[in-house]
Scaffold this active site. Sequence first.
Site, PDB file in Angstrom:
ATOM      1  N   ASP A  89       3.036  10.730  12.123  1.00 21.31           N
ATOM      2  CA  ASP A  89       2.507  11.799  11.271  1.00 21.31           C
ATOM      3  C   ASP A  89       2.025  12.953  12.168  1.00 21.31           C
ATOM      4  O   ASP A  89       1.374  12.715  13.195  1.00 21.31           O
ATOM      5  CB  ASP A  89       1.339  11.226  10.459  1.00 21.31           C
ATOM      6  CG  ASP A  89       0.819  12.172   9.385  1.00 21.31           C
ATOM      7  OD1 ASP A  89       1.619  12.995   8.890  1.00 21.31           O
ATOM      8  OD2 ASP A  89      -0.375  12.059   9.028  1.00 21.31           O
ATOM      9  N   HIS A  90       2.324  14.167  11.799  1.00 17.79           N
ATOM     10  CA  HIS A  90       1.851  15.352  12.515  1.00 17.79           C
ATOM     11  C   HIS A  90       2.050  15.314  14.029  1.00 17.79           C
ATOM     12  O   HIS A  90       1.095  15.544  14.782  1.00 17.79           O
ATOM     13  CB  HIS A  90       0.363  15.618  12.219  1.00 17.79           C
ATOM     14  CG  HIS A  90       0.135  16.109  10.838  1.00 17.79           C
ATOM     15  ND1 HIS A  90       0.458  17.380  10.434  1.00 17.79           N
ATOM     16  CD2 HIS A  90      -0.355  15.485   9.739  1.00 17.79           C
ATOM     17  CE1 HIS A  90       0.165  17.514   9.147  1.00 17.79           C
ATOM     18  NE2 HIS A  90      -0.313  16.386   8.701  1.00 17.79           N
ATOM     19  N   GLY A 129      -8.113  15.842   4.617  1.00 16.75           N
ATOM     20  CA  GLY A 129      -9.476  15.444   4.938  1.00 16.75           C
ATOM     21  C   GLY A 129     -10.339  15.092   3.746  1.00 16.75           C
ATOM     22  O   GLY A 129      -9.893  15.143   2.587  1.00 16.75           O
ATOM     23  N   HIS A 177       1.440  16.560   1.470  1.00 15.99           N
ATOM     24  CA  HIS A 177       0.354  16.140   2.373  1.00 15.99           C
ATOM     25  C   HIS A 177      -0.983  16.352   1.667  1.00 15.99           C
ATOM     26  O   HIS A 177      -1.046  16.993   0.622  1.00 15.99           O
ATOM     27  CB  HIS A 177       0.379  16.992   3.653  1.00 15.99           C
ATOM     28  CG  HIS A 177       1.377  16.514   4.660  1.00 15.99           C
ATOM     29  ND1 HIS A 177       1.019  16.089   5.913  1.00 15.99           N
ATOM     30  CD2 HIS A 177       2.720  16.381   4.586  1.00 15.99           C
ATOM     31  CE1 HIS A 177       2.108  15.722   6.572  1.00 15.99           C
ATOM     32  NE2 HIS A 177       3.161  15.902   5.796  1.00 15.99           N
ATOM     33  N   GLY A 178      -2.050  15.835   2.285  1.00 22.31           N
ATOM     34  CA  GLY A 178      -3.394  16.082   1.744  1.00 22.31           C
ATOM     35  C   GLY A 178      -3.543  15.604   0.317  1.00 22.31           C
ATOM     36  O   GLY A 178      -4.181  16.262  -0.504  1.00 22.31           O
ATOM     37  N   SER A 220      -5.019  12.916  -1.033  1.00 23.15           N
ATOM     38  CA  SER A 220      -6.106  12.039  -1.462  1.00 23.15           C
ATOM     39  C   SER A 220      -6.843  12.630  -2.657  1.00 23.15           C
ATOM     40  O   SER A 220      -6.984  13.848  -2.782  1.00 23.15           O
ATOM     41  CB  SER A 220      -7.080  11.795  -0.302  1.00 23.15           C
ATOM     42  OG  SER A 220      -6.530  10.814   0.559  1.00 23.15           O
ATOM     43  N   ASN A 259       1.552  11.655   1.179  1.00 24.39           N
ATOM     44  CA  ASN A 259       0.692  11.254   2.306  1.00 24.39           C
ATOM     45  C   ASN A 259      -0.734  11.033   1.848  1.00 24.39           C
ATOM     46  O   ASN A 259      -1.332  11.925   1.239  1.00 24.39           O
ATOM     47  CB  ASN A 259       0.655  12.358   3.357  1.00 24.39           C
ATOM     48  CG  ASN A 259       1.888  12.385   4.217  1.00 24.39           C
ATOM     49  OD1 ASN A 259       2.947  11.914   3.815  1.00 24.39           O
ATOM     50  ND2 ASN A 259       1.755  12.956   5.394  1.00 24.39           N
TER      51      ASN A 259
HETATM   52  P1  13P Z   1      -5.541  13.220   2.978  1.00 25.20           P
HETATM   53  O1  13P Z   1      -6.538  13.621   4.007  1.00 25.20           O
HETATM   54  O2  13P Z   1      -5.702  13.971   1.691  1.00 25.20           O
HETATM   55  O3  13P Z   1      -5.529  11.748   2.736  1.00 25.20           O
HETATM   56  O4  13P Z   1      -4.090  13.612   3.531  1.00 25.20           O
HETATM   57  C1  13P Z   1      -3.498  12.857   4.561  1.00 25.20           C
HETATM   58  C2  13P Z   1      -2.267  13.481   5.089  1.00 25.20           C
HETATM   59  O5  13P Z   1      -1.696  14.379   4.513  1.00 25.20           O
HETATM   60  C3  13P Z   1      -1.753  12.948   6.366  1.00 25.20           C
HETATM   61  O6  13P Z   1      -0.723  13.715   6.877  1.00 25.20           O
END
Ligand code: 13P
Length: 322
Positions: free
Chosen positions: A82-83, A188, A217-218, A220, A260
Amino acid sequence: MLQTLAQSLAAAEAGGYAVGAFNVSDLNQAYAVLTAARRTGSPVIVQAIAGMAAYEDEAWWWARLREVVVSFDDVPAVLHLDHGRSYDDCARAIDAGFSSVMIDASRDEVTDEPSDFDSNVALSLRVVEIAHPAGVSVEGELGTIGGAEAGVRGEVDEIVFADPEQAEEFVRRTGVDALAVAVGTSHGSVKLGSQRLRIPLIAEIKERLPNTYLVLHGSSSIPGEAVATINAHGGELPESHGIDTEQKQQAIESGIRKINQGTDSHLAWTAALREFSDRERSVVEPSIATAVAMGAMERIVEQRMHEFGSVGRAAALTPAGR
Ligand code: 13P
């Protein structure tokens, strides 16, 4: 059963679901994620970030992580970087036997300023040129997703939305298999802005890129109960709201195939551990507390697999007779 990202997401495209990509930074988390996949009969993407692990020796950690993934031989699983921030990050992951890498050249590795489009294309292409001959898939990134990603970069307090025309050109020039698109989320535990997904933007990009797998992504949701539990047991997390399930499902309908999630699993883990430690004040055997945290992570991952529609899809991907 180790799969490439392209294999896993081709099946998701055909089936109209998304595969969850869960961030892990130690072997217990990997075990929890893979156990959730096994229990729900779900394909899964196990992903790690370079520099973000409980172990100092990256080569040792990545080799063991791969062994754990492969040991779940009934689970169709992608081992994904990842990244990746540099060519070197991706090259090391390919050497370590990852089946997929992300090159995140959307921001400059050194200055952390948004990269210009041509530099992003050039670096992403160099990674594709070593990954594809090795049978490894590549995910690129366009736009700025924003937020704070542990181990990747500091807080980036802006979201630069992906541009559909540029997305098409980016894929044509690089040949990436999958594309992370900035469409309103941020990384995050403290999310930026309203966290409303631009669903029409996802649909527009998908229309231009029918053969590319789109990545969110992101993703959560930042469950309020987990934050409240952490804070009730000595934590100090600010209130924050992520993307709700309904929006994620709309994103899947519009063409997102990889979702993700790191923070929700980590919140579940931390909440369980804090609550346990507060309640069981004389327990010192580490495995007891670890098992409680692993169980909490398994449950949130299973829940996400249900929400993403990947439950029960493993059977079609696993060789007959298993
Ligand atoms: P979150 O921080 O929303 O869980 O996203 C994680 C992410 O996109 C990892 O690449």
